[in-house]
Design an enzyme around this catalytic site. Structure first.
Site, short mmCIF file in Angstrom:
data_model
loop_
_atom_site.label_atom_id
_atom_site.label_comp_id
_atom_site.label_asym_id
_atom_site.label_seq_id
_atom_site.Cartn_x
_atom_site.Cartn_y
_atom_site.Cartn_z
N ASP A 240 -14.92 96.84 93.39
CA ASP A 240 -15.71 96.43 94.56
C ASP A 240 -17.04 95.81 94.11
OD1 ASP A 240 -13.82 97.16 96.35
OD2 ASP A 240 -15.12 98.45 97.55
N LYS B 69 -15.56 107.24 80.07
CA LYS B 69 -16.73 108.10 79.91
C LYS B 69 -16.35 109.19 78.91
CE LYS B 69 -20.97 109.21 81.22
NZ LYS B 69 -22.15 108.38 80.93
N ASP C 228 -20.99 103.87 83.31
CA ASP C 228 -22.33 103.59 83.83
C ASP C 228 -22.90 102.32 83.19
OD1 ASP C 228 -22.13 105.14 81.55
OD2 ASP C 228 -23.95 106.30 81.92
#
Ligand code: NAD
Length: 344
Positions: A238, A177, A210
């Site tokens: 996950d 990011k 994102d």
């Protein structure tokens, strides 16, 4: 005959059941191959060790681990009350500086998968980032957590990921990011680019975290190896596991310079303890990754194929896969497939 001394920590809850199932499969693979021997050493660890020793990884287990080349770890209940010891996995990661957390996620026969042809590996930097563990109160009602990113740790995990990618489809995606976290992810990204020069055969691209969360849903089949920092990696590994069927079938490795630990992604599922009911595949895949790590690729492939065959046939599946087989029955079916395996 090669001999590998391997630690086995069965853990608690459903741990002993899924680990026993895995040992059955590993022994079948060892017998089939006939070229190596696993010298398995058991140790106590987990919630039951706390009452007995005051800690979940007692010193004698640590001493034992140090005599082994790798560890197969079952799930363990992590105590949450203040002052309780950290999770056993965290203790072992720190002890051996297991810097790369590796989570392969691939579509399996007869398993619900978001797309049929997913085959990716998430590599998460395991030693620093927002999980550095350095947190403090700045003033009443304001606290700070340190996101530590170093060039050294970033280059180390990048190097590991490039090597992996170069043995696979030669595509590495790095996730960050840096538009917001300019300094920390600036270092991470530059580290990846530095290491990339040594692996010209690997194609690289990068994604904001994102955007990656979205792309994993939109086109998971487009990814090969994904490398990222600790917190981002925890989350997307996950997410990636869920794409291919989730907890019961996904394993992870924690790899360092001189040691590695392999475990299922799921936890100790205490409500199923002792019922011989849960799915052993995640832990069996952890065992398969252990064989790969030891260099026993043929044996690892035989284990994987046997699991695929049993999933495809669908006659010995546990409850979560729509079957009625017990944990041990599914493991026996996989063991039988290994015995019957024809080497060409
Ligand atoms: P969990 O993974 O133990 O279980 C959640 C649910 O997933 C279970 O109730 C069950 O329905 C299903 N499930 C899990 N494993 C399965 C399997 N092999 N086959 C079929 N179904 C399965 O998660 P939780 O209940 O949040 O955690 C229980 C304990 O495990 C907690 O103390 C947690 O901290 C710990 N934990 C340990 C590890 C580890 O040791 N690596 C990982 C995750 C959680």
């Amino acid at each position: 005959m090669k001999n590998y001394r391997v630690a086995v920590l069965s853990g608690d809850g459903i741990g002993p059941e899924v680990v026993n199932a895995t040992l059955h499969v590993l022994k079948a693979a060892e017998a089939k191959t006939g070229t190596y021997k696993l010298d398995l050493v058991s140790g106590e660890a987990g919630i039951n060790a706390i009452a007995k020793y005051g800690t979940n990884v007692p010193p004698q287990t640590i001493d034992m681990l140090k005599t082994t080349v790798a560890c197969l770890k079952g799930p363990m209940t992590t105590p949450e009350e203040p002052g309780a010891p950290p999770s056993a996995a965290v203790t072992i990661r720190k002890l051996f500086n297991l810097y790369a957390n590796v989570r392969p996620c691939y579509s399996l026969p007869n398993m619900p998968s978001l797309k049929p042809n997913i085959d990716l590996i998430v590599v998460r930097e395991n030693t620093e980032g927002l999980y550095s563990g350095i947190e403090f109160d700045l003033t009443d009602g304001i606290a700070v957590a340190m996101r530590i990113i170093s060039r050294e740790a970033s280059e180390r995990v990048a190097e590991f990921s490039f090597k992996l990618a170069s043995e696979r489809r030669k595509h590495l995606s790095y996730v960050h990011k840096a538009n917001i976290l300019r300094r920390t992810d600036g270092i991470f990204n530059q580290a990846v680019l530095n290491v990339a020069k040594k692996f010209p055969e690997v194609i690289i691209d990068d994604y904001h975290i994102d955007a990656m969360a979205m792309q994993l849903i939109k086109q998971p089949e487009a990814f090969d190896v994904i490398v990222t920092t600790n917190l981002f990696g925890d989350i997307i590994s996950d997410e990636a596991a869920q794409l291919v069927g989730g907890l019961g079938v996904t394993a992870g490795a924690n790899i360092g310079e001189n040691y590695a630990m392999f475990e299922p992604v799921h936890g100790s599922a205490p409500k199923y303890t002792g019922q011989n009911k849960v799915n052993p595949v995640a832990t069996i895949f952890a065992g398969k990754m252990l064989l790969d790590y030891l260099g026993e690729k043929d044996s690892a492939n035989i284990v994987e194929k046997a699991v695929f065959d049993v999933l495809r046939e669908g006659t010995a599946l546990t409850y979560d896969l729509g079957g009625a087989a017990k944990t041990s029955e599914m493991a026996e079916a996989i063991g039988t497939k290994i015995k019957e395996h024809q080497t060409h």
